[in-house]
Design a protein around this motif. Structure first.
Motif, mmCIF file in Angstrom:
data_model
loop_
_atom_site.group_PDB
_atom_site.id
_atom_site.type_symbol
_atom_site.label_atom_id
_atom_site.label_comp_id
_atom_site.label_asym_id
_atom_site.label_seq_id
_atom_site.Cartn_x
_atom_site.Cartn_y
_atom_site.Cartn_z
ATOM 1 N N VAL A 253 0.804 -1.326 -0.140
ATOM 2 C CA VAL A 253 0.141 -0.022 -0.001
ATOM 3 C C VAL A 253 0.752 1.242 -0.061
ATOM 4 N N PRO A 254 1.235 1.655 -1.177
ATOM 5 C CA PRO A 254 2.045 2.795 -1.199
ATOM 6 C C PRO A 254 1.080 4.287 -1.170
ATOM 7 N N SER A 264 5.970 1.294 -11.522
ATOM 8 C CA SER A 264 7.553 1.232 -11.923
ATOM 9 C C SER A 264 8.064 0.710 -10.406
ATOM 10 N N ILE A 265 7.565 1.404 -9.275
ATOM 11 C CA ILE A 265 8.096 0.838 -7.834
ATOM 12 C C ILE A 265 7.600 -0.539 -7.651
ATOM 13 N N CYS A 266 6.581 -0.949 -7.977
ATOM 14 C CA CYS A 266 6.248 -2.339 -8.047
ATOM 15 C C CYS A 266 7.265 -3.172 -8.664
ATOM 16 N N ASP A 274 -1.606 -6.414 -8.936
ATOM 17 C CA ASP A 274 -2.848 -7.010 -8.429
ATOM 18 C C ASP A 274 -2.673 -7.265 -6.806
ATOM 19 N N LYS A 275 -1.645 -7.106 -6.345
ATOM 20 C CA LYS A 275 -1.458 -7.223 -4.622
ATOM 21 C C LYS A 275 -1.052 -6.008 -4.115
ATOM 22 N N THR A 276 -1.614 -4.825 -4.771
ATOM 23 C CA THR A 276 -1.237 -3.423 -4.573
ATOM 24 C C THR A 276 -2.437 -2.700 -4.242
ATOM 25 N N ALA A 294 -6.880 4.127 0.208
ATOM 26 C CA ALA A 294 -6.613 2.967 -0.379
ATOM 27 C C ALA A 294 -6.973 1.898 0.442
ATOM 28 N N LEU A 295 -6.710 1.955 1.749
ATOM 29 C CA LEU A 295 -7.279 0.669 2.832
ATOM 30 C C LEU A 295 -8.469 0.618 2.903
#
Length: 333
Positions: A253-254, A264-266, A274-276, A294-295
């Protein structure tokens, strides 16, 4: 700075709120020289929420706390500290935290705002965990809220497409038997402050004149380069310190700054998209509110479950960043 001190705290409830008004890419096409295709290609954003003329950060934060209370049957009367992360308070002072205390008539509590821009909510969690683990507090309300639309220049096509308004709140409570904070890392590069700022009492930085007249000014290219370099390295250090790998993380969770930046970070850090969890597509960059939003989406979409292991990572103006590994302690809806 890496921290793996055993925690005695957990996140126990969450609430969120965004204003009703939507600012779409089609709306922005009428304001500046841009297009839906250009915005989506470069940012992944399609909409952002915009506060009303007389709707300010405290109003959004209060609505988020009300959502927390109603959703989880919690009360905030015994909260002994209120921390609000925001770069857009209603007033320089009194703080948004004090306005929240007054609204909910919390009789005995501390209250303060912190400004770490887009990293603010994660810093608030870090502070709440530290204060509870030390024994100084038992129940802390951590809120991230912004009305960035009020400090956005809607003639600047490089920034006006980015920012939105919203708020999210969590309760962090003492729990020695099932603590939720596993490890954290913080870092700062103040030399990059000139790349993302709002002008204030000082009118120069490093001898250079500041621009913007109180609005956000950003060198997006430099901030992007810093983020995609700094976060993967920070994530690697954080996971090593916690004795974990990316495979141990259920959700990344960025801060939702820009979907292309997140991608890019992922890619560099070894997380799949898909897990972000992110809030940027339909809420824009909401700074300190983006991680709790996001949470909240993860909860409502029934992705995020009690006991999941999360890696939260806030980053932004300063330039500053904070990451943490957290066991999700909020009951499933």
């Amino acid at each position: 700075m890496m921290n793996t001190v055993p925690s005695k705290a957990k996140i126990s409830a969450i609430g969120t709120y965004v204003p009703e008004r939507r600012l779409t890419n089609a709306d922005l096409e009428k304001l500046v020289d841009t297009s839906d295709e250009w915005i989506v290609q470069r940012t992944g954003m399609r909409e952002r929420r915009i506060s009303g003329e007389q709707e300010f950060t405290s109003h959004l934060c209060i609505r988020a706390i009300e959502d927390l209370i109603q959703t989880y049957g919690q009360n905030v009367e015994d909260v002994d500290l209120i921390i609000v992360a925001t770069a857009t308070p209603d007033y320089p002072f009194p703080s948004v935290a004090c306005l929240i205390q007054e609204h909910f008539h919390i009789q005995s509590t501390g209250a303060f705002d912190l400004n770490a821009t887009c990293a603010g909510f994660a810093y608030g969690l870090h502070i709440a965990n530290g204060l509870i683990t030390s024994g100084m507090h038992r129940k802390v309300l951590v809120v991230g809220g912004e009305t960035l639309s009020k400090v956005t220049d809607y003639t600047d096509r490089t920034t006006c497409i980015l920012f939105g308004d919203g708020a999210g709140a969590v309760l962090v409570e003492a729990d020695e038997t099932n603590p939720g904070f596993l490890a954290s890392i913080q870092g700062t590069d103040g030399s990059g402050g000139v790349h993302l700022y709002r002008s204030g009492l000082a009118n120069t930085m490093k001898g250079l004149p500041l621009q913007g007249e109180g609005n956000i000014v950003q060198n997006g290219r430099e901030v992007y380069k810093w983020a995609v370099r700094t976060l993967p390295a920070g994530i690697e250090t954080l996971l090593e310190g916690a004795g974990m790998t990316t495979g141990d993380i259920d959700w990344f969770v960025p801060h939702s700054a820009n979907l292309r930046m997140i991608e890019s970070i992922c890619d560099k850090a070894g997380f799949s998209l898909d897990k972000t969890l992110y809030s940027v597509e339909y809420m824009g960059n909401t700074s300190a509110a983006s991680i709790p939003l996001a949470l909240g989406l993860g909860v409502r979409e029934q992705k995020l479950k009690y006991g999941d292991t999360l890696l939260l990572y806030g980053f932004g103006g300063g330039l500053t960043h904070v990451g943490m590994v957290v066991k999700w302690g909020v009951p499933n809806l």
